[in-house]
Design an enzyme around this catalytic site. Structure first.
Site, PDB file in Angstrom:
ATOM      1  N   CYS A   1      18.704 -20.105  35.416  1.00 36.67           N
ATOM      2  CA  CYS A   1      18.337 -21.147  35.907  1.00 36.67           C
ATOM      3  C   CYS A   1      20.212 -20.709  36.243  1.00 36.67           C
ATOM      4  CB  CYS A   1      18.143 -21.338  34.749  1.00 36.67           C
ATOM      5  SG  CYS A   1      18.548 -20.740  33.117  1.00 36.67           S
TER       6      CYS A   1
ATOM      7  N   CYS B   1      15.234 -19.644  28.032  1.00 32.29           N
ATOM      8  CA  CYS B   1      16.523 -19.971  27.821  1.00 32.29           C
ATOM      9  C   CYS B   1      16.716 -19.385  25.881  1.00 32.29           C
ATOM     10  CB  CYS B   1      16.833 -21.924  27.313  1.00 32.29           C
ATOM     11  SG  CYS B   1      16.505 -22.088  28.463  1.00 32.29           S
TER      12      CYS B   1
END
Ligand code: FES
Length: 147
Positions: free
Chosen positions: A33, A103
């Site tokens: 990302c 994440c």
């Protein structure tokens, strides 16, 4: 949906900032990302993590997991900090949606990178710590994977 704990740590993240002259600093990026995390550790002579701070250009889940991770390693020994895996952090947050699991790796890797930096600076070897990745690539969420 996010748990209340995730929302709390996202909205009121703990230990945001930096530590001047930190004992160890680790920066990792998430290639998936493009998000970036930097972790600062202040470690005393007995190997106890006195203070920890983080900064991120990351999504809400990265903020929440890093915030929780800093809470979990603060006041702990280096060995105890190594046990703070992304799974442990997610559990402490009552879970994350599956698409956000990657994440949580930023926090774990950033802690490892900061410990690695500390070990390098002090010419010591930390049992159980291997050279951290500077980038987390897609497909590396599987924690059984060696690197
Ligand atoms: Fe990048 Fe969460 S989407 S760390």
């Amino acid at each position: 949906m996010y748990s209340e704990k995730v929302m709390d740590h996202f909205q009121n993240p703990r230990n945001v900032g930096e530590i001047e002259n930190a004992s160890g600093v680790g920066t990792v990026g998430n290639a998936k990302c493009g998000d970036i995390m930097r972790m600062y550790l202040d470690i005393d002579d007995n190997g106890i993590i006195r203070d920890v701070k983080f900064k991120t250009f990351g999504c809400g889940a990265a903020v929440a997991t890093s915030s929780m991770a800093t809470e979990l390693v603060k006041g702990k020994s280096i060995q105890e900090a190594l046990q703070v895996t992304n799974k442990a952090v997610m559990e402490a947050l009552d879970g994350l949606p599956p698409v956000k699991v990657h994440c949580s790796l930023l926090a774990e890797e950033a802690i490892h990178a900061a410990l690695w930096d500390y070990a390098q600076k002090n010419s010591i070897k930390i049992e159980g710590l291997s050279k951290p990745k500077s980038d987390i690539h897609e497909g590396e969420e599987d924690e059984s994977e060696e690197y």
